[in-house]
Motif scaffolding. Structure first.
Motif, mmCIF file in Angstrom:
data_model
loop_
_atom_site.group_PDB
_atom_site.id
_atom_site.type_symbol
_atom_site.label_atom_id
_atom_site.label_comp_id
_atom_site.label_asym_id
_atom_site.label_seq_id
_atom_site.Cartn_x
_atom_site.Cartn_y
_atom_site.Cartn_z
ATOM 1 N N UNK A 29 1.802 -9.786 -1.503
ATOM 2 C CA UNK A 29 1.164 -8.483 -1.310
ATOM 3 C C UNK A 29 1.667 -7.887 -0.006
ATOM 4 N N UNK A 30 2.126 -6.629 -0.052
ATOM 5 C CA UNK A 30 2.655 -5.950 1.129
ATOM 6 C C UNK A 30 1.985 -4.588 1.295
ATOM 7 N N UNK A 31 1.967 -4.119 2.525
ATOM 8 C CA UNK A 31 1.465 -2.779 2.818
ATOM 9 C C UNK A 31 2.117 -2.285 4.097
ATOM 10 N N UNK A 32 2.706 -1.101 4.038
ATOM 11 C CA UNK A 32 3.372 -0.490 5.205
ATOM 12 C C UNK A 32 4.432 -1.416 5.794
ATOM 13 N N UNK A 33 5.162 -2.128 4.917
ATOM 14 C CA UNK A 33 6.221 -2.999 5.367
ATOM 15 C C UNK A 33 5.758 -4.330 5.927
ATOM 16 N N UNK A 34 4.463 -4.599 5.884
ATOM 17 C CA UNK A 34 3.907 -5.841 6.417
ATOM 18 C C UNK A 34 3.415 -6.717 5.270
ATOM 19 N N UNK A 35 3.726 -8.002 5.333
ATOM 20 C CA UNK A 35 3.252 -8.932 4.314
ATOM 21 C C UNK A 35 1.803 -9.304 4.607
ATOM 22 N N UNK A 36 0.921 -8.965 3.690
ATOM 23 C CA UNK A 36 -0.504 -9.239 3.854
ATOM 24 C C UNK A 36 -0.872 -10.599 3.269
ATOM 25 N N UNK B 229 0.915 -13.989 0.817
ATOM 26 C CA UNK B 229 2.016 -14.601 0.082
ATOM 27 C C UNK B 229 1.653 -16.052 -0.176
ATOM 28 N N UNK B 230 1.632 -16.439 -1.461
ATOM 29 C CA UNK B 230 1.214 -17.798 -1.782
ATOM 30 C C UNK B 230 1.697 -18.188 -3.167
ATOM 31 N N UNK C 207 -8.831 -13.594 -5.493
ATOM 32 C CA UNK C 207 -9.611 -12.608 -4.744
ATOM 33 C C UNK C 207 -9.006 -12.485 -3.354
ATOM 34 N N UNK C 208 -8.591 -11.269 -2.982
ATOM 35 C CA UNK C 208 -8.021 -11.004 -1.657
ATOM 36 C C UNK C 208 -9.002 -10.201 -0.826
ATOM 37 N N UNK C 209 -9.008 -10.471 0.474
ATOM 38 C CA UNK C 209 -9.895 -9.760 1.392
ATOM 39 C C UNK C 209 -9.388 -8.332 1.577
ATOM 40 N N UNK C 210 -10.191 -7.377 1.169
ATOM 41 C CA UNK C 210 -9.775 -5.979 1.248
ATOM 42 C C UNK C 210 -9.593 -5.519 2.685
ATOM 43 N N UNK D 99 -1.022 2.656 0.360
ATOM 44 C CA UNK D 99 -0.471 2.008 -0.833
ATOM 45 C C UNK D 99 -0.101 0.557 -0.531
ATOM 46 N N UNK D 100 -0.580 -0.329 -1.374
ATOM 47 C CA UNK D 100 -0.234 -1.750 -1.282
ATOM 48 C C UNK D 100 0.619 -2.124 -2.490
ATOM 49 N N UNK D 101 1.601 -2.962 -2.266
ATOM 50 C CA UNK D 101 2.550 -3.380 -3.295
ATOM 51 C C UNK D 101 2.368 -4.861 -3.573
ATOM 52 N N UNK D 102 2.034 -5.202 -4.808
ATOM 53 C CA UNK D 102 1.856 -6.598 -5.200
ATOM 54 C C UNK D 102 2.951 -6.981 -6.191
ATOM 55 N N UNK D 103 3.643 -8.079 -5.905
ATOM 56 C CA UNK D 103 4.777 -8.513 -6.720
ATOM 57 C C UNK D 103 4.560 -9.944 -7.163
#
Length: 386
Positions: A105-112, A114-115, A127-130, A137-141
């Motif tokens: 999960x990334x947001x604004x170029x920062x990795x929030x 990864x697992x 479940x991720x901490x909001x 915009x958050x990007x989940x891959x």
């Protein structure tokens, strides 16, 4: 699944309809919420085909066959059912269950986040901490165990980090040209006082009516329109209306316009690619070529650059093509240089050819004759060679 209907004018068009399978069974309703966008749930079955039967505002209809369903694969879904969490749900076909994947999960170029994740069945939930995500915009891959990208989903996170501004005046009504004093209160997302630089624009709302939902604001531009491709209709609509309908419409926007700026599988092929143009660096550069008297390149020649006024004394060696360069020199205007060169045999019987400097554009002036003289003088090199 999400969709967007576009009219001949390029803007979203309201439609209605239904999804049917190859047996003509109705599976879902098609309804647009905002700017011709909508979404529906569909659980495809192997061997069946599906159609979208659409009705337009003018009464016309159209049937569109949906893309063929793959027999195996993953489905990456993201939900925000509660204010403090983000639910990531991974669905896998029977042959892919018990496999290992990686969620990033990334947001604004920062990795929030990864697992690696081991799929425990048809559906695996995370479940991720909001509060870990900034607003935007958050990007989940979803990656395979071999780091191959499988699925991608973008979502918009409405966090609690938005600044709270409040304006207060002493009176509700003022006379013409009367002095007005404004009190501005600024607090951060947690309600604590914060500082900043602010500007205020005052307009007559009776003369210039404003529809907030149709405006493009600094907030909507920084967090939304600047981060996804294409034109977005009424971008402020998603932030002025604090309703479930507006949030669903915003998620439809993420689903239909969620193609990102790059593809993951192109990173490895471009990371070592030399750019067509070198990046603009700081300072000035002097470059050229050293040749023999026969004008053949002189490789491994020693080149020295001297400027008494600038306090410069540099040396370098030419490459296999006889070229040299002195880079990143911070120099003042009207500085004279002396460049000397000797070939690999320590002979000074060489020629130095300097690269031309940048052209000077003086625009389209009336006095073309003087402009030509100025341009000619500007292009003269104040560098001598020995």
């Amino acid at each position: 699944m999400a969709f967007k209907a576009i009219g001949t004018n390029g803007l979203g068009a309201a439609i209605s309809g239904k999804i049917t399978d190859s047996d003509n069974n109705e599976l879902a309703q098609l309804i647009t919420l905002n700017a011709g966008m909508g979404s529906f749930l569909l659980k495809p079955q192997s061997g069946k085909t599906y159609k979208a039967n659409i009705s337009f505002a003018d009464g016309s209809t159209k049937s569109i066959t949906l893309p063929k369903v793959l027999d195996t694969g993953y489905v990456l879904s993201v939900y925000q059912p509660v204010k403090d969490s983000v639910l990531v749900r991974i669905q896998a076909s029977a042959t892919l269950q018990q496999s290992k994947v990686i969620v990033v999960a990334q947001s604004s170029g920062e990795t929030i986040f990864a697992s690696p994740v081991t799929l425990s069945g048809p559906i695996t939930s995370l479940w991720l901490d909001r509060r870990s995500f900034p607003s935007g915009i958050a990007q989940l891959t979803l990656f395979s165990a071999d780091s191959e990208p499988l699925n991608e989903r973008i979502v918009f996170i409405k966090g609690d980090d938005k600044m709270q501004l409040a304006l207060k005046t002493e009176k509700a009504v003022y006379k013409s040209k009367e002095h007005i004093q404004l009190d501005l209160s600024a607090k951060d997302g947690l309600g604590a006082p914060t500082s900043g630089n602010f500007s205020v624009a005052v307009i007559d709302a009776s003369q210039i009516p404003v529809e907030e939902s149709a405006e493009s604001t600094i907030f909507s531009n920084l967090l939304l329109t600047s981060d996804i491709k294409g034109y977005i209709e009424r971008p402020n609509y998603y932030f002025t209306a604090q309703t479930d309908t507006a949030d669903t419409a915003l998620d439809n926007l993420m689903l239909t316009r969620g193609y990102r700026r790059f593809e993951w599988n192109t990173i490895n092929t471009t990371i070592n690619t030399k750019p067509a143009f070198e990046p603009e660096g700081l300072g000035s550069a002097i470059s050229g070529k050293v040749t023999g008297l026969d004008r053949k390149p002189s490789p491994h020649a020693t080149v020295k650059l001297l400027s008494v006024r600038a306090g410069l004394l540099k040396d370098t060696v030419t490459d296999a093509n006889g070229r040299f360069s002195f880079d990143r020199m911070f120099i003042a205007d009207s500085i004279k240089f002396t460049i000397q060169a000797r070939d690999a045999n320590n002979s000074n019987k060489v020629r130095i050819e300097l690269d031309a400097g940048p052209e000077v554009d003086f625009g389209d002036k009336k006095d073309a004759k003087n402009n030509t003289a100025i341009a000619t003088a500007a292009r003269k090199k104040s560098i001598s060679s020995k």
